[in-house]
Design a protein around this motif. Structure first.
Motif, PDB file in Angstrom:
ATOM      1  N   ALA A 267      33.632  79.928  86.666  1.00 54.61           N
ATOM      2  CA  ALA A 267      32.755  81.095  86.648  1.00 54.61           C
ATOM      3  C   ALA A 267      33.639  82.326  86.473  1.00 54.61           C
ATOM      4  O   ALA A 267      34.379  82.710  87.385  1.00 54.61           O
ATOM      5  N   GLU A 268      33.595  82.909  85.295  1.00 59.26           N
ATOM      6  CA  GLU A 268      34.433  84.060  84.940  1.00 59.26           C
ATOM      7  C   GLU A 268      33.718  84.850  83.854  1.00 59.26           C
ATOM      8  O   GLU A 268      33.356  84.281  82.829  1.00 59.26           O
TER       9      GLU A 268
ATOM     10  N   ASP B 252      35.341  83.521  89.860  1.00 57.63           N
ATOM     11  CA  ASP B 252      35.616  84.949  89.954  1.00 57.63           C
ATOM     12  C   ASP B 252      34.591  85.523  90.924  1.00 57.63           C
ATOM     13  O   ASP B 252      33.425  85.109  90.921  1.00 57.63           O
ATOM     14  N   ILE B 253      34.980  86.447  91.771  1.00 57.21           N
ATOM     15  CA  ILE B 253      34.052  86.978  92.767  1.00 57.21           C
ATOM     16  C   ILE B 253      32.976  87.849  92.137  1.00 57.21           C
ATOM     17  O   ILE B 253      31.802  87.733  92.473  1.00 57.21           O
ATOM     18  N   THR B 254      33.369  88.709  91.201  1.00 54.18           N
ATOM     19  CA  THR B 254      32.422  89.640  90.594  1.00 54.18           C
ATOM     20  C   THR B 254      32.077  89.168  89.187  1.00 54.18           C
ATOM     21  O   THR B 254      32.936  89.145  88.309  1.00 54.18           O
ATOM     22  N   LEU B 255      30.832  88.768  89.015  1.00 50.99           N
ATOM     23  CA  LEU B 255      30.344  88.318  87.719  1.00 50.99           C
ATOM     24  C   LEU B 255      29.321  89.322  87.189  1.00 50.99           C
ATOM     25  O   LEU B 255      28.899  90.227  87.909  1.00 50.99           O
ATOM     26  N   ARG B 256      28.906  89.131  85.954  1.00 53.29           N
ATOM     27  CA  ARG B 256      27.812  89.956  85.425  1.00 53.29           C
ATOM     28  C   ARG B 256      26.579  89.709  86.271  1.00 53.29           C
ATOM     29  O   ARG B 256      26.256  88.579  86.598  1.00 53.29           O
ATOM     30  N   GLY B 257      25.910  90.764  86.630  1.00 54.33           N
ATOM     31  CA  GLY B 257      24.691  90.614  87.405  1.00 54.33           C
ATOM     32  C   GLY B 257      24.913  90.521  88.901  1.00 54.33           C
ATOM     33  O   GLY B 257      23.959  90.385  89.655  1.00 54.33           O
TER      34      GLY B 257
ATOM     35  N   PRO C  80      27.616  89.421  92.526  1.00 54.72           N
ATOM     36  CA  PRO C  80      28.659  88.533  93.053  1.00 54.72           C
ATOM     37  C   PRO C  80      28.336  87.054  92.852  1.00 54.72           C
ATOM     38  O   PRO C  80      27.184  86.666  92.661  1.00 54.72           O
ATOM     39  N   VAL C  81      29.371  86.252  92.932  1.00 52.60           N
ATOM     40  CA  VAL C  81      29.280  84.803  92.721  1.00 52.60           C
ATOM     41  C   VAL C  81      28.786  84.059  93.954  1.00 52.60           C
ATOM     42  O   VAL C  81      28.576  82.855  93.907  1.00 52.60           O
ATOM     43  N   PHE C  82      28.543  84.743  95.054  1.00 49.12           N
ATOM     44  CA  PHE C  82      28.278  84.067  96.322  1.00 49.12           C
ATOM     45  C   PHE C  82      27.074  83.120  96.334  1.00 49.12           C
ATOM     46  O   PHE C  82      27.140  82.095  97.013  1.00 49.12           O
ATOM     47  N   PRO C  83      25.985  83.377  95.610  1.00 47.66           N
ATOM     48  CA  PRO C  83      24.917  82.353  95.588  1.00 47.66           C
ATOM     49  C   PRO C  83      25.415  81.014  95.021  1.00 47.66           C
ATOM     50  O   PRO C  83      25.046  79.952  95.519  1.00 47.66           O
TER      51      PRO C  83
END
Length: 131
Positions: free
Chosen positions: A12-13, A58-63, A65-68
């Motif tokens: 995820a990047e 990656d922590i910050t994605l489009r739309g 954070p990746v946390f979900p």
């Protein structure tokens, strides 16, 4: 590290050049790849189609954070690590114990961190001689 062909890493990047570099590195090490995905939603959709061996997030994605996606991976018992320009301070409590590689990182750092996520027998081929 030499991976087995059955090991699949979800990437995820959202930065295309970084995503391509990670994919190239992991494919060269023998991993199969899911992604790269630029949003957590696309990552979740892939996760429901095929459960990966591990994930690089990656922590910050489009739309957002990746946390979900990280939550879903954790619930599915899929090991994952984070890569980011952010510090560990941005990680929610359920993810603080995860490895966080700071961007920019060396390829060897990513492969080493990934090898610690995978079971020894899955991360390295059996080199023992047959009986």
């Amino acid at each position: 590290m030499i991976a087995t062909s059955s090991q699949v890493i979800l990437v995820a990047e959202d930065e295309p050049m970084v995503g391509m570099m990670i994919v190239s590195l992991l494919e060269s090490a023998g991993f199969g790849i899911l992604g790269p995905v630029a949003t957590a939603a696309v990552g979740l959709a892939l996760l429901f189609q095929r459960v990966p061996t591990a994930a690089v997030l990656d922590i910050t994605l489009r739309g957002g954070p990746v946390f979900p996606l990280a939550d879903a991976l954790q619930a599915a018992a899929v090991p994952y690590l984070f890569i980011s320009g952010n510090t560990a301070a941005v990680l929610p409590a359920p993810h603080r114990a995860r490895t966080l590689l700071a961007k920019p990182f060396r390829p060897s750092e990513l492969l080493e961190a990934l090898s610690t996520l995978l079971p020894h027998s899955a991360a390295f081929p059996d080199t023992a001689s047959p009986p």
